[in-house]
Design an enzyme around this catalytic site. Structure first.
Site, PDB file in Angstrom:
ATOM      1  N   GLN A   1      -3.789   3.289   5.070  1.00 47.35           N
ATOM      2  CA  GLN A   1      -3.632   2.993   3.649  1.00 47.35           C
ATOM      3  C   GLN A   1      -4.009   4.217   2.813  1.00 47.35           C
ATOM      4  OE1 GLN A   1      -2.366   0.176   2.237  1.00 47.35           O
ATOM      5  NE2 GLN A   1      -2.513   1.199   0.260  1.00 47.35           N
TER       6      GLN A   1
ATOM      7  N   LYS B   1      -0.608  -7.248   3.034  1.00 52.43           N
ATOM      8  CA  LYS B   1       0.105  -6.829   4.242  1.00 52.43           C
ATOM      9  C   LYS B   1      -0.366  -7.626   5.449  1.00 52.43           C
ATOM     10  CE  LYS B   1       0.756  -2.181   2.394  1.00 52.43           C
ATOM     11  NZ  LYS B   1       0.257  -0.801   2.325  1.00 52.43           N
TER      12      LYS B   1
ATOM     13  N   ASP C   1       5.055   3.273   8.440  1.00 50.96           N
ATOM     14  CA  ASP C   1       5.228   3.679   7.044  1.00 50.96           C
ATOM     15  C   ASP C   1       6.325   4.729   6.901  1.00 50.96           C
ATOM     16  OD1 ASP C   1       4.042   2.446   4.920  1.00 50.96           O
ATOM     17  OD2 ASP C   1       2.246   3.685   4.877  1.00 50.96           O
TER      18      ASP C   1
END
Length: 287
Positions: free
Chosen positions: A98, A54, A121
């Site tokens: 994460q 990422k 997200d």
């Protein structure tokens, strides 16, 4: 194999290139490059790989990499304080915590500290509510990636019968809502659905995100259907999905491979979300 292969790697490359062009345009117009803050807790090898990818693609797209790494034994208050700091920082366009986090931490409470406008997200309760109501907001990356694949393939969704296998808050539920917003008639099925194969055979568009290797075989696919396999599992035979690829490819009209299908789209849509977040925060028109 008779099915057309849906190349997620190629589509994701195009999405990332488009994001890179738009980042350059934003900066050239006097705006600030988007900043993505990835937060990694502990030293889980898989999570480290995901975050590293990422970060690499973030910088390739011209965005600022604002990564933070915390030790695995960090306490809840310290993580919460960091998220609050990132939420208040105007250089941070998007925050990605994460998952999974270490077991002693309350992930739901931590996600709740991320402002909806920086939730790239698309996992906060606020953004889930906006999606459920059909209002603008940041969408979960994997379902958004599936929608981008379907659009690239010019799959007609209006009036189509779509079946989503899986009901997770990460993929299954938002996937169903995005398909519904595109005027598909949507059924959510799962591993406990009675006669799952019969339900799946109704689908013009079948999205499988149950997290069970090989759950869907050829007997569950309508001839000519578009099949999207969201699952990915490491086995002794290599990576495989929730769909029995070889058998399904003989029946379906189009199918995503594993790997190389949905996976690359997730990071591409994360970058797209980060750019969208930045343009909104900077009061500039987005598209």
């Amino acid at each position: 194999m008779t099915a057309r292969l849906i190349d997620g790697t190629a589509v994701a490359r195009g999405v990332r290139a488009d994001v890179g062009r738009r980042v350059a345009e934003l900066v050239a117009a006097g705006g600030t490059a988007p900043g993505l803050a990835t937060v990694l807790i502990g030293d889980d090898p898989a999570s480290e790989v995901y975050v590293r990818n990422k970060r690499r693609l973030c910088t390739e797209a011209g965005m600022a990499d604002l990564h933070r790494h915390l030790p695995g034994d960090v306490d809840q208050a310290t993580v919460a304080a960091l998220l609050d700091e990132l939420a208040a920082d105007p250089a941070v366009s998007g925050i990605l915590l994460q998952l999974p986090v270490p077991a002693h931490l309350d992930a739901e409470a931590l996600l709740g500290r991320i402002p909806a406008e920086k939730d790239v997200d698309g996992l906060t309760t606020a953004n889930a509510g906006l999606l459920a109501q059909g209002r603008p907001g940041l969408r979960p990356c994997t379902p958004a990636g599936v929608m981008a694949l379907l659009a690239e393939q010019e799959v007609a969704l209006s009036g189509a019968e779509a079946v989503v296998v899986g009901r997770s808050v990460l993929v299954g539920r938002p996937m169903a809502q995005l398909l519904l917003a595109a005027d598909a008639t949507v059924t959510i099925a799962h591993s406990r659905t009675r006669d799952l194969a019969a339900v799946c055979r109704r689908a013009d568009v079948l999205v499988v995100a149950a997290g069970i290797p090989g759950l869907v075989g050829a007997d569950a696919v309508k001839p000519g259907a578009t099949v999207v396999d969201v699952g990915i599992h490491r086995t002794e035979q290599g990576l495989r999905g929730d769909v029995e690829f070889a058998a399904v490819a003989e029946v379906a009209g189009a199918v995503t491979p594993v790997p190389g299908g949905v996976g690359p789209m997730t990071i591409a849509m994360l970058l797209a979300n980060t750019l969208t977040a930045a343009t909104v925060q900077q009061g500039r028109p987005s598209r």
